[in-house]
Each structure stands twice: as structure tokens, then as C-alpha cells.
Scaffold this motif. Structure first.
Motif, PDB file in Angstrom:
ATOM      1  N   LEU B  12       0.837  -1.201   0.000  1.00 14.93           N
ATOM      2  CA  LEU B  12       0.000   0.000   0.000  1.00 14.93           C
ATOM      3  C   LEU B  12       0.871   1.250   0.000  1.00 14.93           C
ATOM      4  O   LEU B  12       0.695   2.156  -0.815  1.00 14.93           O
ATOM      5  CB  LEU B  12      -0.898  -0.022   1.241  1.00 14.93           C
ATOM      6  CG  LEU B  12      -1.861   1.154   1.365  1.00 14.93           C
ATOM      7  CD1 LEU B  12      -3.153   0.837   0.667  1.00 14.93           C
ATOM      8  CD2 LEU B  12      -2.124   1.505   2.818  1.00 14.93           C
ATOM      9  N   LEU B  13       1.858   1.265   0.897  1.00 13.29           N
ATOM     10  CA  LEU B  13       2.717   2.446   1.008  1.00 13.29           C
ATOM     11  C   LEU B  13       3.556   2.618  -0.251  1.00 13.29           C
ATOM     12  O   LEU B  13       3.681   3.728  -0.778  1.00 13.29           O
ATOM     13  CB  LEU B  13       3.627   2.320   2.243  1.00 13.29           C
ATOM     14  CG  LEU B  13       2.910   2.439   3.588  1.00 13.29           C
ATOM     15  CD1 LEU B  13       3.877   2.205   4.735  1.00 13.29           C
ATOM     16  CD2 LEU B  13       2.247   3.809   3.721  1.00 13.29           C
ATOM     17  N   PHE B  14       4.111   1.527  -0.754  1.00 11.10           N
ATOM     18  CA  PHE B  14       5.000   1.622  -1.906  1.00 11.10           C
ATOM     19  C   PHE B  14       4.252   2.118  -3.143  1.00 11.10           C
ATOM     20  O   PHE B  14       4.643   3.111  -3.769  1.00 11.10           O
ATOM     21  CB  PHE B  14       5.649   0.269  -2.201  1.00 11.10           C
ATOM     22  CG  PHE B  14       6.519   0.293  -3.427  1.00 11.10           C
ATOM     23  CD1 PHE B  14       7.732   0.978  -3.418  1.00 11.10           C
ATOM     24  CD2 PHE B  14       6.123  -0.332  -4.606  1.00 11.10           C
ATOM     25  CE1 PHE B  14       8.539   1.015  -4.553  1.00 11.10           C
ATOM     26  CE2 PHE B  14       6.913  -0.299  -5.744  1.00 11.10           C
ATOM     27  CZ  PHE B  14       8.121   0.379  -5.718  1.00 11.10           C
ATOM     28  N   TRP B  15       3.147   1.455  -3.500  1.00  9.88           N
ATOM     29  CA  TRP B  15       2.444   1.824  -4.734  1.00  9.88           C
ATOM     30  C   TRP B  15       1.760   3.185  -4.621  1.00  9.88           C
ATOM     31  O   TRP B  15       1.683   3.927  -5.603  1.00  9.88           O
ATOM     32  CB  TRP B  15       1.442   0.751  -5.153  1.00  9.88           C
ATOM     33  CG  TRP B  15       2.143  -0.485  -5.639  1.00  9.88           C
ATOM     34  CD1 TRP B  15       2.049  -1.747  -5.132  1.00  9.88           C
ATOM     35  CD2 TRP B  15       3.063  -0.570  -6.746  1.00  9.88           C
ATOM     36  NE1 TRP B  15       2.869  -2.596  -5.828  1.00  9.88           N
ATOM     37  CE2 TRP B  15       3.491  -1.917  -6.821  1.00  9.88           C
ATOM     38  CE3 TRP B  15       3.577   0.354  -7.655  1.00  9.88           C
ATOM     39  CZ2 TRP B  15       4.396  -2.359  -7.794  1.00  9.88           C
ATOM     40  CZ3 TRP B  15       4.482  -0.087  -8.612  1.00  9.88           C
ATOM     41  CH2 TRP B  15       4.883  -1.426  -8.674  1.00  9.88           C
ATOM     42  N   SER B  16       1.248   3.518  -3.424  1.00 15.55           N
ATOM     43  CA  SER B  16       0.666   4.852  -3.247  1.00 15.55           C
ATOM     44  C   SER B  16       1.752   5.906  -3.399  1.00 15.55           C
ATOM     45  O   SER B  16       1.553   6.943  -4.040  1.00 15.55           O
ATOM     46  CB  SER B  16       0.001   4.975  -1.876  1.00 15.55           C
ATOM     47  OG  SER B  16      -1.001   3.993  -1.735  1.00 15.55           O
ATOM     48  N   GLY B  17       2.929   5.628  -2.817  1.00 18.15           N
ATOM     49  CA  GLY B  17       4.049   6.555  -2.930  1.00 18.15           C
ATOM     50  C   GLY B  17       4.492   6.738  -4.369  1.00 18.15           C
ATOM     51  O   GLY B  17       4.718   7.871  -4.830  1.00 18.15           O
ATOM     52  N   VAL B  18       4.591   5.622  -5.100  1.00 18.60           N
ATOM     53  CA  VAL B  18       4.978   5.683  -6.517  1.00 18.60           C
ATOM     54  C   VAL B  18       3.973   6.539  -7.296  1.00 18.60           C
ATOM     55  O   VAL B  18       4.346   7.409  -8.095  1.00 18.60           O
ATOM     56  CB  VAL B  18       5.053   4.257  -7.116  1.00 18.60           C
ATOM     57  CG1 VAL B  18       5.073   4.305  -8.635  1.00 18.60           C
ATOM     58  CG2 VAL B  18       6.282   3.531  -6.592  1.00 18.60           C
ATOM     59  N   THR B  19       2.680   6.312  -7.025  1.00 15.07           N
ATOM     60  CA  THR B  19       1.635   7.020  -7.774  1.00 15.07           C
ATOM     61  C   THR B  19       1.674   8.520  -7.495  1.00 15.07           C
ATOM     62  O   THR B  19       1.711   9.336  -8.426  1.00 15.07           O
ATOM     63  CB  THR B  19       0.249   6.444  -7.408  1.00 15.07           C
ATOM     64  OG1 THR B  19       0.280   5.036  -7.622  1.00 15.07           O
ATOM     65  CG2 THR B  19      -0.842   7.060  -8.252  1.00 15.07           C
ATOM     66  N   VAL B  20       1.671   8.877  -6.202  1.00 15.23           N
ATOM     67  CA  VAL B  20       1.671  10.304  -5.838  1.00 15.23           C
ATOM     68  C   VAL B  20       2.969  10.965  -6.311  1.00 15.23           C
ATOM     69  O   VAL B  20       2.956  12.056  -6.881  1.00 15.23           O
ATOM     70  CB  VAL B  20       1.479  10.478  -4.313  1.00 15.23           C
ATOM     71  CG1 VAL B  20       1.587  11.947  -3.929  1.00 15.23           C
ATOM     72  CG2 VAL B  20       0.133   9.909  -3.881  1.00 15.23           C
TER      73      VAL B  20
END
Lengths: 149, 234
Positions: B12-20
Motif C-alpha cells: 500500500l505504502l510503496f504503490w501509493s508513494g509511486v503514484t503520488v
């Protein structure tokens, strides 16, 4: 993003309790306003589910907010910055859905070209028809309706 | 009760971070080099897609971790109340003309998408997913689900329409005998949603205001009319 906040320019009177002053400023931050908009959305979703209304909750909430604004029960100032913030970053909210294209490698071939053709040709048609309709109608109205008034 | 595992929290943290992160980077890039082909609309999905592929992750992993962002399209729909409210004078003065343009534009979008898709041999949910692609994403995905399309695919088509539409609009305007600012604005708002509206704002103040308003109203009109369209199609 150099939004000039008028409240930040004036010196707060000493009599105003600092907590109340902070609470008032917090209400005008885009984040808090976006939270309020989200609250309206959740209420709309709940209403639609409870009442069996055949419309999306977001649409019902949009109409409700519009009615509150128009009747003066809600000031546009309490939601405008939050709403603009949400709208300006809309791409961030739908970009994960766009990545669905990864599940459809077939779109990279002939199928993709066909789709591209449909999109380009249809968008051209939509733009031509819309612009001509609005242009003709507004010129007609300018000549006839406005002349009568 | 559902408890997140350490792995899913990390995802969750990784992909949300990548997206934002890539979204903000793409916005910066466009501010620095404002070319239409560097639009964040095109660059953001390309960058994120490259990372997903490079990590050998699946779309399921990715969307599982970032679905909370898509949910925020709900509040975005509500936020559209503000541009409608702010343009109430425009509505009061010109609503018959705007309604005529939106109805004709929407009918053309649905009719030509259906007909052209049929001509090139597309059918089923894919053809239905093409019908609402001129609308702003929250409305388009809603209509797509309602009429039997695939909302995620519609989001892809909305993006393609936006990228092409802003440039296409300029070409069309140069060849049509259009004299009113209202018509120029409506062309971009009805034809190419937010991307078109951004272009209309560059052309003129009235064009931008009309495009922004019409984009929202045509989305609302289509969401409300979607059950009827679905009934006609099946």
C-alpha cells in the motif's frame, strides 16, 4: 500556489482565544474543506443506499450542495478552496484505473489502432456538431430573443 | 475484523508513494515544458506503468494498493457543485443554447462511437466502454458501469480522448466558421472534458468558463440519462 490568505495578514486581537482562532483558520485550509466535501459525499452515499435511489451518491450530494449554496445555507467560501483542490488533482485519483491497460496487452496491436480510429473520428464529430449547434443557436438567439426584450 | 499483513501494508505504502510521487513529478515537468505530448495525462500513467512492469508486479497488486485513490473520485463529483454555482449567471443567461449543444454533442458521441466501433468490428463491453469517453472521468466511469461497459477501460479511453482532443480542437476551430466564444468553449468542454477545458482557458476567459461549466453539466446529463441509454442499447 501563492494564495494570499487575508486572515494571515491581520494581527489577531489578543482577546480572541488562540484555540478558537486556530480552529477558524483550520476550517479554511483546503484539506479541511476537502474533508467537508468528502463528508457530503458519504452522506449522499448513505442516503442513496437507505432510500434505494437509482442515482450515484456523489450526484445526489452534488445536487444537495448546489441547493444549499443557492439557498444561502452554505457559504461557497467554506468549500471553494477544498473543491478546487480536489478538482485540480483529479488525475491523481483516476490514474490507478488507467493502469488497467496493463491487463489488456491486446490493445497494443490492431485492436488498439481500431479504438484510436473510433476515438479520433468520433471526437471530431462531437466537436464539430457541438460547436456548430451552439454557434447557430446563440446567433439565432442574439437576433430574435434579445431583439424582443 | 480485517487486519492488514505487513506485506500488504508495505505494498500500500510503496504503490501509493509511486503514484503520488510520479504524479507530482509529471506535473512539475509539464510546468517546465508545457508541450501537449508532455501532458501529465499521458506522462503519469506511462511512468507508473514502467515501474509496475519493471517490478514484475501485476495490475491486481497495483490497484489493490491504490484503490483508495480511485474512491476519492466520489468527493470529486461533489466538488463539481462549485464550478456550477460559480457560473450560475452564465447558466441563467444562456441555458437553452448550452442545453442544445450538450444534447446534440452527447447524441453525436454515443451515435458515432457505436456506429464507428461496429464498422471496425468492435462489440460487447468494449464497444460500450467507448460511448462515454468524452465525459470527465468520474462521470464517464459511472456511465460506463451503468450501460454495461468496463469502467477501467473507459478511464483509458477518456485519457486518450483528452490527449487527442485538445490538439484536435485547435485543428477543427481553424476550419469551422465559428464566431462566438460560447461555441469555442462548448467544443472543448463537450468534446474533450478537463483536457479540453485547460486548452479553452488558454484561448480566452469566456471560452474557459463555458468549457468548464459545460464539461460538468454534460457529465451530469449523461449520468442521469444513462439508464435510458442502457435500455435503448439492450
Amino acid at each position: 500556489m501563492a494564495l494570499l490568505d487575508p486572515t494571515s495578514l491581520e494581527l489577531s486581537p489578543r482577546r480572541v482565544a488562540p484555540v478558537r482562532h486556530l480552529a477558524r483558520r483550520a476550517r479554511h485550509t483546503p484539506l479541511a474543506q476537502a474533508g467537508l466535501v468528502t463528508g457530503f459525499w458519504m452522506a449522499g452515499e448513505a442516503l442513496v443506499r437507505a432510500g434505494g435511489i437509482p442515482l450515484p451518491g456523489g450526484i445526489v450530494a452534488l445536487v444537495a450542495v448546489l441547493a444549499l449554496l443557492a439557498s444561502g445555507r452554505l457559504s461557497a467560501l467554506t468549500v471553494r478552496r477544498g473543491a478546487h483542490w480536489l478538482l485540480a488533482d483529479m488525475l491523481l485519483f483516476f490514474v490507478p484505473a488507467v493502469l488497467a491497460v496493463l491487463e489488456h496487452p491486446e490493445l497494443l496491436g490492431l485492436l488498439g489502432l481500431k479504438i484510436l480510429f473510433v476515438i479520433l473520428a468520433s471526437t471530431t464529430a462531437v466537436m464539430v456538431v457541438t460547436a456548430l449547434t451552439v454557434d447557430l443557436c446563440s446567433r439565432w438567439r442574439a437576433r430574435h430573443v434579445d431583439a424582443i426584450r | 475484523m480485517w487486519t492488514p499483513s505487513a506485506e500488504s501494508t508495505a505494498q500500500l505504502l510503496f504503490w501509493s508513494g509511486v503514484t503520488v510521487g510520479f504524479y507530482l513529478a509529471a506535473k512539475r515537468l509539464y510546468l517546465r515544458f508545457p508541450r501537449w505530448w508532455l501532458s501529465p495525462l499521458a506522462v503519469t500513467p506511462l511512468l507508473i506503468g514502467t515501474v509496475v512492469l519493471a517490478c514484475h508486479a501485476s495490475y491486481r497488486d497495483y490497484i489493490g494498493a491504490t484503490h483508495w485513490l480511485v474512491l476519492l473520485l466520489g468527493p470529486v463529483t461533489v466538488a463539481f457543485a462549485i464550478p456550477i454555482y460559480d457560473q450560475r449567471n452564465l447558466i441563467r443567461r444562456h441555458w437553452p443554447v448550452l442545453v442544445a449543444g450538450m444534447v446534440m454533442g452527447s447524441a453525436t458521441a454515443i451515435g458515432t462511437s457505436w456506429a464507428l466501433a461496429t464498422v471496425v468490428g468492435l462489440d460487447g463491453p468494449l464497444r460500450l466502454s467507448l460511448l462515454p469517453r468524452s465525459l470527465s472521468t468520474p462521470f464517464a466511469m459511472e456511465v460506463s458501469g451503468e450501460i454495461g461497459g468496463i469502467p477501467d477501460l473507459t478511464a483509458v479511453f477518456v485519457v486518450l480522448t483528452g490527449i487527442a482532443g485538445a490538439a484536435l480542437g485547435d485543428v477543427i476551430l481553424a476550419r469551422l466558421p465559428i464566431t462566438t466564444a460560447m461555441a469555442r468553449g462548448a467544443l472543448f468542454g463537450v468534446g474533450a472534458h478537463g483536457a479540453g477545458t485547460a486548452r479553452a482557458h488558454q484561448i480566452g476567459e469566456t471560452e474557459g468558463a463555458v468549457a468548464g461549466l459545460v464539461m460538468v453539466l454534460v457529465g451530469l446529463l449523461n449520468v442521469v440519462a444513462a439508464p435510458m441509454v442502457a435500455h435503448l442499447l439492450h
